[in-house]
Write an enzyme that holds these catalytic residues in place. Sequence first.
Site, PDB file in Angstrom:
ATOM      1  N   ASP A  74      18.114  48.758  22.398  1.00  0.00           N
ATOM      2  CA  ASP A  74      18.456  47.376  22.719  1.00  0.00           C
ATOM      3  C   ASP A  74      17.463  46.729  23.683  1.00  0.00           C
ATOM      4  OD1 ASP A  74      19.724  45.000  22.945  1.00  0.00           O
ATOM      5  OD2 ASP A  74      21.443  45.725  24.073  1.00  0.00           O
ATOM      6  N   GLU A 114      29.441  45.510  18.021  1.00  0.00           N
ATOM      7  CA  GLU A 114      29.997  45.182  19.342  1.00  0.00           C
ATOM      8  C   GLU A 114      31.263  44.332  19.237  1.00  0.00           C
ATOM      9  OE1 GLU A 114      26.610  43.498  21.469  1.00  0.00           O
ATOM     10  OE2 GLU A 114      26.000  45.514  22.040  1.00  0.00           O
ATOM     11  N   GLU A 148      16.608  39.982  29.582  1.00  0.00           N
ATOM     12  CA  GLU A 148      17.872  40.629  29.922  1.00  0.00           C
ATOM     13  C   GLU A 148      17.654  41.942  30.677  1.00  0.00           C
ATOM     14  OE1 GLU A 148      20.251  41.492  26.456  1.00  0.00           O
ATOM     15  OE2 GLU A 148      21.795  42.529  27.609  1.00  0.00           O
TER      16      GLU A 148
HETATM   17  O1  GCW Z   1      21.433  43.148  24.111  1.00  0.00           O
HETATM   18  C1  GCW Z   1      22.778  43.152  23.810  1.00  0.00           C
HETATM   19  C2  GCW Z   1      23.314  42.137  24.735  1.00  0.00           C
HETATM   20  C3  GCW Z   1      24.441  41.314  24.168  1.00  0.00           C
HETATM   21  C4  GCW Z   1      24.018  40.810  22.799  1.00  0.00           C
HETATM   22  C5  GCW Z   1      23.748  41.995  21.893  1.00  0.00           C
HETATM   23  C6  GCW Z   1      23.233  41.582  20.518  1.00  0.00           C
HETATM   24  C7  GCW Z   1      24.488  38.719  21.757  1.00  0.00           C
HETATM   25  O2  GCW Z   1      23.682  42.736  25.945  1.00  0.00           O
HETATM   26  O3  GCW Z   1      24.679  40.252  25.068  1.00  0.00           O
HETATM   27  O4  GCW Z   1      24.945  39.937  22.227  1.00  0.00           O
HETATM   28  O5  GCW Z   1      22.791  42.828  22.451  1.00  0.00           O
HETATM   29  O6  GCW Z   1      22.033  41.585  20.339  1.00  0.00           O
HETATM   30  O7  GCW Z   1      24.028  41.272  19.654  1.00  0.00           O
END
Ligand code: GCW
Length: 701
Positions: free
Chosen positions: A366, A293, A394
């Site tokens: 995720d 990311e 989240e």
């Molecule tokens: O779940 C996603 C999140 C990001 C997060 C990323 C990760 C810390 O939306 O906010 O970043 O994964 O786990 O690296």
Amino acid sequence: MRLLALVLGLVLAGSATAHAEDGYDLWLRYKPVEAAAKAPYAARAAAIAPVASTPTLKVARAELERGLTGLVGKPASAAAGSRDGVIQLTVSPEQGLGDEGYRIRTTAVNGRKTTVIAASKDIGVLYGVFRYLELIQTRQPVESLDIASSPKVKLRMLNHWDNLNRTVERGYAGQSIFDWWRLPGHVDPRMVDYARANASIGVNGTVLNNVNAKADSLTPAYIAKAAALADTFRPYGIRVYLSARWSAPVELGALKTADPLDPAVAAFWKAKANEIYKAIPDFGGFLVKANSEGQPGPQDYGRTHVDGANMLADAVGSRGVVIWRAFVYSHEQPDDRAKQGYNEFKPFDGQFRDNVVVQVKNGAIDFQPREPFHPLFGAMPKSNLGMEFQITKEYLGFSTHLVYLGPMYEETLRSDTMAKGKGSTVAKVVDGQLDGRKLTVMAGVANIGTDRNWSGSQFDQANWYVFGRLAWDPEASTREIATDWAKMTFSNDPKFVKPVVDMMMGSREATVNYMTPLGLHHQMARSHHYGPGPWVAGGERADWTSVYYAKAGPDGLGFDRTPTGSNATAQYAPAVGACFADLKCVDEKDLLWFHHLSWDYRLKSGDTLWDGLVKRYGQGVTYVDGMQTTWAGMTPYVDAQRHAEVTDYLKIQRGEAQWWRDASVAWFGSFSKRPLPAGEKAPPKTLEEYKAMKFPYAPGI
Ligand code: GCW
């Protein structure tokens, strides 16, 4: 007279505040045992024998005294004369319990009835004290004990996604509890309560800063701040860790590169590690999010994850560990995002240093409300593989939805990877049993913030609690854990415990139903992830959109990950993958994760996919109705303040569950073009109205 009235008023107001409960005390409330049940506990807790004075034994003794004082009355400070009911805290070799295990047994010492809480190391004694207090808090018998327990996972850690400006990425409980600005000059007393709470559930490590890290965390000023926290946490057996920004050698070291094979880069990290260990002798190590990311990493220099992790691991050496996240996927990759972590890491099995742990999220996308277990579990037997769960919600309604995550964690841990035949569960990979690994990790992305109740809601405390208990024993029952939590946090009355635990146990499935039933995933709104957004499309990258995952069309719904599709099923052990790929074998809970099916596909119930989908959304909403009714009946057992807060949040949840259902039905209905099943109401708004809803101030980003 006026003065007297004023004073009286103040006293009354003061006592009212003292009696109100806001959740700050978590599961460590130590409220008096009811008169009818008290005698046997009091008899066993008449005195505490003198204790050697290591910092850990001091806090163990203080906790015991504090707990007993609240529960049954203040114990005498020394075991005078021939008094029965002494509690003795002892550090002495205890066979087979490791460095952190403990034994609690009832015995006679010098002719006096004594409860001995013993461990090989003082930290085990502290854990034993918390367990003993828990026995009283949950009204278990303590007359004749012989209990032994030791953790099955070595590093039981919270990962804070906390930024240095006190915002928390994906945090829904206020600001960061780490007050970086005032540290190290002032350590908030709350840090001690944080350490107590973690120690009470066996958490022994904490990563203080976000994995999306700033290099500033590694500057001398911030190392001193981290050291002040480490000093505070140390008596409680908690080591601190830092997330390391890969490009720190460039940002802090004035180097031109962060190439892991460049000797100057290796020297930078070695010197940095030495500097940290000088300030924090028991520093745990680094957590790294690299080439994920947009974060920098070794691939920026044509190197691999192994090159990066091993270089850092050498800098840390035998003093600590490097935890390297496997949450990687690249938008240049056209391949199914679910496959990318496995594709990148599996080939490296056996190449990481002994002090490297590869930390893998529970599922391959995720932290969705439901994901099948990550295919890397069981696939890297020659590497240390750690589990990363998300405690902060989240994707599960932030802190205003009541969702007990125990069953979600348990579902993953009990999944059978079949890596070494039947019974090769994820739990056995994580605790090292399956491949005989010693360096084991379970990490949870923390849900803690400055809110008085720590977690944003009363019931989210249970998610912190169950995480710790599962890290101690990944095979534990999350129903039993919920029961302990509910008793300690609210009430031991069976008329409270049974309905509330039942409600908790079904809450996650309900959320899956009203958000993403039947294996759907990643259908939330863009970026802040608040509320439904199944229409999210376009933008920066396809694998950040909802349409990429649901693949809704006139022909049907779902992501084909079988051999006719992305073939992600091939990443699992053959028997597991074959089952996922086979409509006769796959569990319907994972149906649309693995299959693209026509709207008229017949579910086991006989319903078509469309009808079954709509019904499941509704079942999720109905479950929240049930939770509201259950909770409304709990006023006799819960203080007014906490009861009211939960009531308000359930109302929010009810509204948002309905919103998820309506918006999703409106969206998917625009493809299925089929009528709603009998009795199902049409969404009250148009699809355009749902799409137009905007939440620029949603928390967590
Ligand atoms: O779940 C996603 C999140 C990001 C997060 C990323 C990760 C810390 O939306 O906010 O970043 O994964 O786990 O690296």
